[in-house]
Motif scaffolding. Structure first.
Motif, PDB file in Angstrom:
ATOM      1  N   LEU A  10       0.826  -1.203   0.000  1.00  0.00           N
ATOM      2  CA  LEU A  10       0.000   0.000   0.000  1.00  0.00           C
ATOM      3  C   LEU A  10       0.859   1.251   0.000  1.00  0.00           C
ATOM      4  CD1 LEU A  10      -1.390  -1.998   2.525  1.00  0.00           C
ATOM      5  CD2 LEU A  10      -3.204  -0.533   1.763  1.00  0.00           C
ATOM      6  N   ASP A  51      -5.194   8.369   5.204  1.00  0.00           N
ATOM      7  CA  ASP A  51      -5.253   7.278   6.178  1.00  0.00           C
ATOM      8  C   ASP A  51      -6.461   7.355   7.117  1.00  0.00           C
ATOM      9  OD1 ASP A  51      -4.547   9.333   7.855  1.00  0.00           O
ATOM     10  OD2 ASP A  51      -2.702   8.404   8.580  1.00  0.00           O
ATOM     11  N   TRP A  61      -9.258   6.034   6.894  1.00  0.00           N
ATOM     12  CA  TRP A  61      -9.976   4.764   6.900  1.00  0.00           C
ATOM     13  C   TRP A  61      -9.345   3.734   7.833  1.00  0.00           C
ATOM     14  CZ3 TRP A  61      -7.023   0.615   5.204  1.00  0.00           C
ATOM     15  CH2 TRP A  61      -5.850   0.948   4.515  1.00  0.00           C
ATOM     16  N   VAL A  62      -8.093   3.948   8.214  1.00  0.00           N
ATOM     17  CA  VAL A  62      -7.320   2.922   8.923  1.00  0.00           C
ATOM     18  C   VAL A  62      -7.889   2.600  10.301  1.00  0.00           C
ATOM     19  CG1 VAL A  62      -5.030   2.341   9.838  1.00  0.00           C
ATOM     20  CG2 VAL A  62      -5.230   3.471   7.616  1.00  0.00           C
ATOM     21  N   TYR A  72     -10.757   0.304   9.919  1.00  0.00           N
ATOM     22  CA  TYR A  72     -10.363  -0.885   9.169  1.00  0.00           C
ATOM     23  C   TYR A  72      -9.674  -1.923  10.060  1.00  0.00           C
ATOM     24  CZ  TYR A  72      -8.250  -3.495   5.236  1.00  0.00           C
ATOM     25  OH  TYR A  72      -7.874  -4.460   4.338  1.00  0.00           O
ATOM     26  N   TYR A  85     -14.894  -2.194   3.781  1.00  0.00           N
ATOM     27  CA  TYR A  85     -13.525  -1.946   4.237  1.00  0.00           C
ATOM     28  C   TYR A  85     -12.550  -2.003   3.063  1.00  0.00           C
ATOM     29  CZ  TYR A  85     -15.764  -2.661   8.698  1.00  0.00           C
ATOM     30  OH  TYR A  85     -16.611  -2.569   9.775  1.00  0.00           O
ATOM     31  N   ARG A  86     -12.788  -2.943   2.156  1.00  0.00           N
ATOM     32  CA  ARG A  86     -11.962  -3.031   0.950  1.00  0.00           C
ATOM     33  C   ARG A  86     -12.101  -1.751   0.124  1.00  0.00           C
ATOM     34  NH1 ARG A  86     -13.872  -7.618  -1.592  1.00  0.00           N
ATOM     35  NH2 ARG A  86     -15.350  -6.370  -2.761  1.00  0.00           N
ATOM     36  N   ARG A 130     -10.177   1.006   1.795  1.00  0.00           N
ATOM     37  CA  ARG A 130      -8.736   0.831   1.551  1.00  0.00           C
ATOM     38  C   ARG A 130      -8.384   1.272   0.133  1.00  0.00           C
ATOM     39  NH1 ARG A 130      -6.525  -3.022  -1.189  1.00  0.00           N
ATOM     40  NH2 ARG A 130      -8.145  -4.568  -0.832  1.00  0.00           N
ATOM     41  N   SER A 149      -5.856   4.484  -0.547  1.00  0.00           N
ATOM     42  CA  SER A 149      -4.486   4.057  -0.851  1.00  0.00           C
ATOM     43  C   SER A 149      -4.403   3.537  -2.278  1.00  0.00           C
ATOM     44  CB  SER A 149      -4.044   2.946   0.114  1.00  0.00           C
ATOM     45  OG  SER A 149      -4.739   1.737  -0.151  1.00  0.00           O
ATOM     46  N   SER A 184      -3.055   0.323  -3.851  1.00  0.00           N
ATOM     47  CA  SER A 184      -2.664  -0.961  -3.273  1.00  0.00           C
ATOM     48  C   SER A 184      -2.677  -2.069  -4.309  1.00  0.00           C
ATOM     49  CB  SER A 184      -3.576  -1.316  -2.092  1.00  0.00           C
ATOM     50  OG  SER A 184      -4.926  -1.341  -2.479  1.00  0.00           O
TER      51      SER A 184
END
Length: 101
Positions: free
Chosen positions: A9, A14, A16-17, A20, A78-79, A82, A86, A88
């Motif tokens: 990633l 960030d 969402w972290v 997540y 969540y995906r 992410r 990011s 990724s």
């Protein structure tokens, strides 16, 4: 056969972290997965790809378990978070050594 997931990633946002991590960790464990590494301590020894800010390595008991996690409807938001926050790359790798004969 065990399978491994590698996720590289580069963070853009960030925010969402925080949501997540606890939720996805529980989903990974529910599907039989185990985190082997979640780190920003990365040293690129070779290659021309841009360095990443975070590397994740997971172990799965089977390909079906990994695919079950990835396709789980609970994982979808969540995906998507992410992916939005990011750049990724997510790979699934068979735990085999084709050169071992």
């Amino acid at each position: 056969m065990k399978y491994y997931a590698t996720v590289a990633l580069t963070m853009k946002d960030d925010s969402w972290v925080g949501d997540y991590l606890p939720n996805v960790t529980a989903l990974v464990e529910r599907h039989g997965g185990k985190y082997l590494a979640r780190t920003g301590n990365i040293q690129q020894l070779e290659g021309k790809l841009e360095p990443v800010t975070l590397q994740v390595i997971l172990e799965w008991p089977s390909k079906e378990a990994a695919e079950g996690f990835f396709g789980d409807p609970e994982y979808r938001p969540y995906r998507e978070a992410r992916q939005s926050g990011s750049d990724s790359e997510f790979y699934l790798v068979a735990g085999e050594d084709i050169a071992a004969g």
